[in-house]
Design an enzyme around this catalytic site. Structure first.
Site, mmCIF file in Angstrom:
data_model
loop_
_atom_site.group_PDB
_atom_site.id
_atom_site.type_symbol
_atom_site.label_atom_id
_atom_site.label_comp_id
_atom_site.label_asym_id
_atom_site.label_seq_id
_atom_site.Cartn_x
_atom_site.Cartn_y
_atom_site.Cartn_z
ATOM 1 N N LYS A 179 30.930 36.933 49.417
ATOM 2 C CA LYS A 179 31.754 38.030 48.900
ATOM 3 C C LYS A 179 31.131 38.564 47.605
ATOM 4 O O LYS A 179 30.367 37.839 46.947
ATOM 5 C CB LYS A 179 33.195 37.551 48.660
ATOM 6 C CG LYS A 179 33.340 36.392 47.662
ATOM 7 C CD LYS A 179 34.776 35.903 47.618
ATOM 8 C CE LYS A 179 34.945 34.890 46.504
ATOM 9 N NZ LYS A 179 36.302 34.298 46.483
ATOM 10 N N HIS A 192 41.499 44.081 41.375
ATOM 11 C CA HIS A 192 42.859 43.552 41.406
ATOM 12 C C HIS A 192 43.840 44.556 40.775
ATOM 13 O O HIS A 192 45.013 44.590 41.144
ATOM 14 C CB HIS A 192 42.954 42.227 40.636
ATOM 15 C CG HIS A 192 42.241 41.096 41.292
ATOM 16 N ND1 HIS A 192 40.901 40.864 41.105
ATOM 17 C CD2 HIS A 192 42.682 40.130 42.145
ATOM 18 C CE1 HIS A 192 40.544 39.793 41.798
ATOM 19 N NE2 HIS A 192 41.598 39.344 42.441
ATOM 20 N N ASP A 263 39.576 41.737 51.787
ATOM 21 C CA ASP A 263 40.116 41.158 50.567
ATOM 22 C C ASP A 263 41.627 41.399 50.595
ATOM 23 O O ASP A 263 42.153 42.080 51.474
ATOM 24 C CB ASP A 263 39.465 41.793 49.335
ATOM 25 C CG ASP A 263 39.449 40.866 48.126
ATOM 26 O OD1 ASP A 263 40.235 39.894 48.115
ATOM 27 O OD2 ASP A 263 38.669 41.116 47.187
#
Length: 354
Positions: A179, A192, A263
């Site tokens: 990742k 995020h 994700d």
């Protein structure tokens, strides 16, 4: 209550990975995990109070249905390690392996293998099937959310250390997950909390950030997680929602045939796709095999009630290949294994050099 394998409901793994709130599952959570669209569970620090408790939790999850659900966790080392007490080894950051490479590349690769083995062996002794590691992002000194999670800024160093760490995971009977494809290290924004945008050309990204994916392939890195980053000169959608990135570049150009995980769909970087249903559809239609819905059981339930999706045989086969194929020793037996004890010495030596 223990369920024999014959008494477990037979439900093919679905495309969604969800979570549970605490250290013991509720009846509602068990019902959620029996939904045909669920294929895996991701654990967090809140799901751990002791090794005994963790073993009981993973055992119960595995016993719910057949084939068993995939149990995964973000357990990289350094800043990202969900289980840190009751015997779990404190793992070094991946940057410490990159620093070791500058002094002695061969020894650094051996250390990376030892870190991977300790990481995988301890998780598997507690019933965890997969850790979302290693990070293949390059360290450009730009991204604070990546930072010392990256091995190095040189794709060649990253590829070699990731190969070594993945070898250690494999020795423990665990797969790897690279990742965040094609690379999160060149953007400052944290996906995020924001929608990062990378304006570099496709050529530059493939020659640098994505190079480790091409060099390693699915035989070394059997699963991949795309980034919630928009590469503006390639596609207007984040990589995890982009058929160009997943189907055309990763699958065709790079000949990758491992599992592709989205994700977390609840992250701000995923919001550009719409509500939770639109995000899941975007990820799956783009070519993801499994999509993560974390920390929002309300959104998970909403998605389970509205999503209409049937995984292909090829996708199910990829996920099955990722599952551990051998039984793991329990914790007590692991502590007596010479290979594990020697690997622990290597991990300790890394801490002493840091």
């Amino acid at each position: 209550m223990n369920m024999t394998e014959a008494s477990r409901p037979s439900i093919p793994r679905g495309p969604l990975v969800v979570d549970v709130a605490g250290t013991v599952m509720t009846a509602a959570e068990e019902a959620r995990l029996l939904h045909p669209l669920v294929g895996g569970v991701i654990l967090f620090a809140r799901n751990f109070s002791s090794r005994k408790q963790l073993v009981a939790l993973t055992k119960r999850i595995h016993e719910l249905r057949t084939p068993s659900l995939l149990i995964a966790v973000d357990h990289e080392g350094g800043r990202v390690q969900r289980f840190r007490t009751d015997g779990f080894t404190t793992l070094p950051s991946m940057r410490s392996l990159g620093v070791a490479w500058l002094k002695d590349p061969m020894n650094a690769m051996r250390m990376a293998t030892d870190v991977g083995y300790v990481l995988g062996a301890e998780l598997r002794a507690c019933g965890v099937d997969l850790s979302f590691t290693p990070v293949l992002d390059l360290d450009f000194g730009v991204s604070s959310v990546i930072g010392d999670r990256a091995f190095d800024g040189d794709p060649r160093v990253v590829a070699m250390l990731a190969r070594a760490l993945s070898q250690g995971l494999a020795q423990a009977g665990m797969g790897a997950c690279g990742k965040h494809f094609p690379g999160h290290g060149a953007v400052a924004a944290d996906s995020h909390h924001a929608v990062p945008r990378d304006s570099r050309s496709l050529k530059k990204i493939l020659e640098h950030d994505a190079a480790p994916y091409q060099w390693l392939g699915d035989q070394v890195i059997p699963s991949v997680m795309p980034a919630h980053v928009i590469y503006t000169k390639v596609d207007p959608m984040p990589a995890g929602f982009s058929a160009k990135w997943i189907k055309e570049i990763l699958r065709k150009k790079l000949s990758y045939d491992g599992v592709v995980f989205s994700d977390d769909l609840t992250m701000e970087g995923a919001a550009v796709a719409g509500d939770i249903l639109a995000r899941a559809r975007a990820a799956l239609n783009a070519g993801c095999d499994m999509a993560l819905v974390c920390n929002r059981p309300d959104l998970a339930d909403d998605l389970l009630s509205r999503l209409n999706w049937t995984s292909t045989r090829h996708s199910l086969a990829r996920i099955e290949r990722l599952m551990p194929k051998t039984d793991a020793p329990d914790w007590k037996s692991l502590q007596k294994q010479l290979a594990y004890l020697e690997a622990l010495k290597s991990v300790q030596a890394l801490h002493e050099r840091a």
